[in-house]
Design an enzyme around this catalytic site. Structure first.
Site, PDB file in Angstrom:
ATOM      1  N   ASN A  74       0.848  -1.184   0.000  1.00  0.00           N
ATOM      2  CA  ASN A  74       0.000   0.000   0.000  1.00  0.00           C
ATOM      3  C   ASN A  74       0.892   1.244   0.000  1.00  0.00           C
ATOM      4  O   ASN A  74       1.872   1.304   0.730  1.00  0.00           O
ATOM      5  CB  ASN A  74      -0.905  -0.012   1.225  1.00  0.00           C
ATOM      6  CG  ASN A  74      -1.983   1.066   1.205  1.00  0.00           C
ATOM      7  OD1 ASN A  74      -2.511   1.415   2.251  1.00  0.00           O
ATOM      8  ND2 ASN A  74      -2.331   1.599   0.054  1.00  0.00           N
ATOM      9  N   TYR A 121      -6.850  14.281  -1.469  1.00  0.00           N
ATOM     10  CA  TYR A 121      -6.670  13.474  -0.259  1.00  0.00           C
ATOM     11  C   TYR A 121      -6.187  14.377   0.867  1.00  0.00           C
ATOM     12  O   TYR A 121      -5.308  15.217   0.664  1.00  0.00           O
ATOM     13  CB  TYR A 121      -5.639  12.382  -0.535  1.00  0.00           C
ATOM     14  CG  TYR A 121      -5.203  11.573   0.661  1.00  0.00           C
ATOM     15  CD1 TYR A 121      -6.058  10.652   1.253  1.00  0.00           C
ATOM     16  CD2 TYR A 121      -3.923  11.715   1.193  1.00  0.00           C
ATOM     17  CE1 TYR A 121      -5.648   9.897   2.336  1.00  0.00           C
ATOM     18  CE2 TYR A 121      -3.502  10.957   2.274  1.00  0.00           C
ATOM     19  CZ  TYR A 121      -4.369  10.056   2.843  1.00  0.00           C
ATOM     20  OH  TYR A 121      -3.971   9.307   3.924  1.00  0.00           O
ATOM     21  N   GLU A 162      -9.744  11.069   7.813  1.00  0.00           N
ATOM     22  CA  GLU A 162      -9.048  10.893   6.547  1.00  0.00           C
ATOM     23  C   GLU A 162     -10.107  11.021   5.448  1.00  0.00           C
ATOM     24  O   GLU A 162     -11.124  10.333   5.497  1.00  0.00           O
ATOM     25  CB  GLU A 162      -8.394   9.513   6.492  1.00  0.00           C
ATOM     26  CG  GLU A 162      -7.623   9.216   5.224  1.00  0.00           C
ATOM     27  CD  GLU A 162      -7.045   7.798   5.224  1.00  0.00           C
ATOM     28  OE1 GLU A 162      -5.927   7.620   4.715  1.00  0.00           O
ATOM     29  OE2 GLU A 162      -7.740   6.877   5.728  1.00  0.00           O
ATOM     30  N   TYR A 213     -11.230  11.542   1.131  1.00  0.00           N
ATOM     31  CA  TYR A 213     -10.906  11.351  -0.279  1.00  0.00           C
ATOM     32  C   TYR A 213     -12.018  11.928  -1.150  1.00  0.00           C
ATOM     33  O   TYR A 213     -13.197  11.645  -0.913  1.00  0.00           O
ATOM     34  CB  TYR A 213     -10.804   9.872  -0.633  1.00  0.00           C
ATOM     35  CG  TYR A 213      -9.720   9.059   0.015  1.00  0.00           C
ATOM     36  CD1 TYR A 213      -8.545   8.753  -0.676  1.00  0.00           C
ATOM     37  CD2 TYR A 213      -9.890   8.534   1.290  1.00  0.00           C
ATOM     38  CE1 TYR A 213      -7.564   7.957  -0.109  1.00  0.00           C
ATOM     39  CE2 TYR A 213      -8.906   7.743   1.872  1.00  0.00           C
ATOM     40  CZ  TYR A 213      -7.743   7.457   1.163  1.00  0.00           C
ATOM     41  OH  TYR A 213      -6.783   6.670   1.733  1.00  0.00           O
ATOM     42  N   GLU A 259      -3.018   6.645  -5.067  1.00  0.00           N
ATOM     43  CA  GLU A 259      -2.810   5.552  -4.111  1.00  0.00           C
ATOM     44  C   GLU A 259      -2.840   4.226  -4.857  1.00  0.00           C
ATOM     45  O   GLU A 259      -3.583   4.056  -5.822  1.00  0.00           O
ATOM     46  CB  GLU A 259      -3.880   5.564  -3.022  1.00  0.00           C
ATOM     47  CG  GLU A 259      -3.679   4.491  -1.958  1.00  0.00           C
ATOM     48  CD  GLU A 259      -4.399   4.761  -0.652  1.00  0.00           C
ATOM     49  OE1 GLU A 259      -4.332   3.902   0.251  1.00  0.00           O
ATOM     50  OE2 GLU A 259      -5.025   5.837  -0.519  1.00  0.00           O
TER      51      GLU A 259
END
Length: 226
Positions: free
Chosen positions: A81, A113, A122, A124, A213
């Site tokens: 990741n 992000y 967090e 997105y 990502e």
């Protein structure tokens, strides 16, 4: 003031010059030399007038390069990741222009992000993705129409996961664009307002980047933010 279009065209011209015809340097191609200078471990900093962030769990191969101004380039193969990109050290309700080449093979996404604190969130705003809709594992809360497309809104909860405060528990907020794209403008305030209407409250802004990502996948990206 230099326009986003001129920055993007200059960046894509540089991509062609750097990749199309690498010249040997002591038996090593120019592209290989570039990768020797790439960032391959977690790092943050400033480059070309922008803040950048690159995080990796160390699995597989992901090489992040800061190019001129707001441009970054990443090649990855069989990774665990990772996430990286360029933007600002403090997020806000800015309109974000972006454009470039995004070529994922497998699970990956291109998104605005960022993180907030108090509460720790967090978030997105996904503009494109590979084989998996990254919001689909969360709770679907409806849609918002902005910037020429509907976006699906999701929320999720992460437990004992990596964060800007170390291993922690936190919420994730998602807007996932239904019509994928790799160039355009993101009106972040429209997403933040739509989230708030769903009871999804952001905290004090930390960094905000135009990020790519990858998760257990391969691919390449060259992206410019302006």
């Amino acid at each position: 003031m230099v326009s986003f279009t001129s920055i993007y065209l200059a960046a894509t011209a540089f991509v062609g010059a750097a990749v199309a015809a690498p010249a040997p340097v002591n038996g090593t191609s120019e592209l290989q030399t570039l990768h020797d200078r790439a960032i391959t471990s977690s790092q943050t900093g400033y480059h070309g007038g922008f803040y950048y962030s690159f995080w990796t769990d160390g699995g597989g191969y992901a090489a992040y390069d800061n190019w001129d101004a707001g441009t970054y380039h990443v090649e990855w193969k069989d990774t665990g990741n990772w996430v990286g990109g360029k933007g600002w050290s403090t997020g806000s309700t800015r309109n974000i222009n972006f454009g470039g080449s995004y070529n994922p093979s497998g699970n990956s996404y291109l998104a605005v992000y960022g993180w907030t604190q108090n509460p720790l969130v967090e978030y997105y705003i996904v503009e494109s993705y590979g084989t998996y809709n990254p919001g689909s594992g969360g709770q679907h809360l409806g849609t918002v129409y902005t910037d020429g497309s509907n976006y699906d809104i999701y929320s999720a909860y992460r437990s004992n996961a990596p964060s800007i405060e170390g291993t922690s528990n936190f919420q994730q907020f998602w807007s996932v664009r239904q019509n994928k794209r790799s160039q355009g403008t993101v009106t972040t305030s429209n997403h933040f307002n739509a989230w708030a209407q769903k009871g999804l409250r952001l905290g004090n802004h930390n960094y905000q980047i135009m990020a790519t990502e990858g998760y257990q996948s391969s691919g390449s990206v060259t992206m410019t933010v302006a």
